[in-house]
Design a protein around this motif. Structure first.
Motif, short mmCIF file in Angstrom:
data_model
loop_
_atom_site.label_atom_id
_atom_site.label_comp_id
_atom_site.label_asym_id
_atom_site.label_seq_id
_atom_site.Cartn_x
_atom_site.Cartn_y
_atom_site.Cartn_z
N ARG A 183 18.12 15.49 -35.45
CA ARG A 183 16.65 15.53 -35.50
C ARG A 183 16.00 14.38 -34.75
O ARG A 183 14.80 14.37 -34.52
N LEU B 227 15.31 15.64 -28.90
CA LEU B 227 14.63 16.90 -28.61
C LEU B 227 15.64 18.01 -28.37
O LEU B 227 16.67 17.79 -27.74
N GLU B 228 15.34 19.20 -28.83
CA GLU B 228 16.21 20.35 -28.60
C GLU B 228 15.95 20.97 -27.24
O GLU B 228 16.86 21.47 -26.61
N GLN B 229 14.71 20.97 -26.80
CA GLN B 229 14.39 21.59 -25.52
C GLN B 229 14.45 20.55 -24.41
O GLN B 229 14.25 19.38 -24.63
#
Length: 74
Positions: A5, A8-10
């Motif tokens: 967390r 960033l995932e993107q």
């Protein structure tokens, strides 16, 4: 490592002060805290000072970086 967390995932392109180094062939790592002051108000301002840095955030990034470097070495 349990820090997902934090990152960033993107993927997103970020034009920032590290780009000048990259254009000159200098490797760079850009660490951006997107929650840096109220409404991210300290980023690239006179309030963007060392006393605002998060030791715990730097510890997380350092731990992950050491793990990645160890994986690359194998």
């Amino acid at each position: 490592l349990g820090y997902s967390r934090t990152f960033l995932e993107q993927r997103a392109a970020v034009e920032d002060d590290h780009v000048a180094f990259l254009r000159r062939g200098v490797n760079a790592l850009d660490l951006i805290d997107f929650d840096y002051g109220p409404d991210n108000s300290w980023w690239h301002t006179a309030g963007d000072t060392m006393d605002k840095l998060s030791a715990s955030s730097l510890q997380v990034v350092g731990t992950v970086l050491v793990e990645v470097l160890g994986s690359l070495e194998q």
